[in-house]
Scaffold this active site. Sequence first.
Site, short mmCIF file in Angstrom:
data_model
loop_
_atom_site.label_atom_id
_atom_site.label_comp_id
_atom_site.label_asym_id
_atom_site.label_seq_id
_atom_site.Cartn_x
_atom_site.Cartn_y
_atom_site.Cartn_z
N ASP A 154 41.19 39.71 37.54
CA ASP A 154 39.98 40.75 36.92
C ASP A 154 40.49 40.88 35.45
OD1 ASP A 154 38.50 42.95 36.56
OD2 ASP A 154 39.96 44.48 37.38
N SER A 156 38.87 40.20 31.35
CA SER A 156 37.81 40.50 30.30
C SER A 156 37.28 39.06 30.19
CB SER A 156 38.25 41.13 29.25
OG SER A 156 39.24 40.79 28.81
#
Length: 276
Positions: A154, A156
């Site tokens: 998870d 960016s």
Amino acid sequence: MWCEETFADRVRYGLRASRVVYEGRSAYQTIAIYETLQYGRVLALDGVFQTGERGEHFYHEMIAHPALCAAPSPERVLVIGGGDGGTAREVLRHPEVRSCVLVEIDGLVMEACREHLPLGRAAWRDPRLEVVLGDGVAYVREAPSSSFDVVIVDGSDPVGPSEGLFGEGFYRHCSRVLAGRGVFVTQSESPILDLELFLDIQRRLRAVFPRVTPLVGPAPLYGAEQWSWTLCTHGGDPLELDVSRAARVEPLLRYYHRDLHRASAVLSAELRRLLG
Ligand code: SPD
């Protein structure tokens, strides 16, 4: 005030905000939390919107539940990134999960979110959660083989501190630490906003995992009409889900449900062609 995100110097997307709730700079990036009219408090890293109080459920439910419902025995879960706590919150909804290790590189992101963005409150207090402050790439390089049933990435976008989370070498270690019948999932960007990037991620995953299945769905906060999350396995079909597990978690959710599991894998004609 307007908070604006510029994507690849091609697209600009803005949210009206009433105030800046938090601003900081870590060794890795700038961190800001805005009070926006549309999504409540919104976290931006290096000027890129990451998550918000409202509208975050699409992304966090899709990065967690398809993998958790497809893995035969999701007891040991690894989350790389996810310092806002939203993914850990979804993972820990499943009673089968005995431990969830969250490896976040940026301690200031976690601190700012804990104090100003209440996404992961229940997760931060859950005794099954172990938080490791460190580099996810190094963590998987050193982790023992087959030590996790579900691995979730998870991060960016693939610039700055998350760049390494999109490399083939990293994916190879993720595959190694994943148990034989385990499920790996990563956020895989938007096939509409950046088709080339989406395809590039698919190519790298396919070079490592025998079975690679992208799922698509909404993620309104990212200014993209469609986002993607890609499930990978050592051969098992990630669209075969434990229906009773999905049915049990459904009443707690706003987007994911048992029928959506397979429906999310239905891609556009163009994507089907491009992915062969
Ligand atoms: N374009 C921004 C993509 C961000 C994906 N990760 C968000 C982290 C939420 N936990």
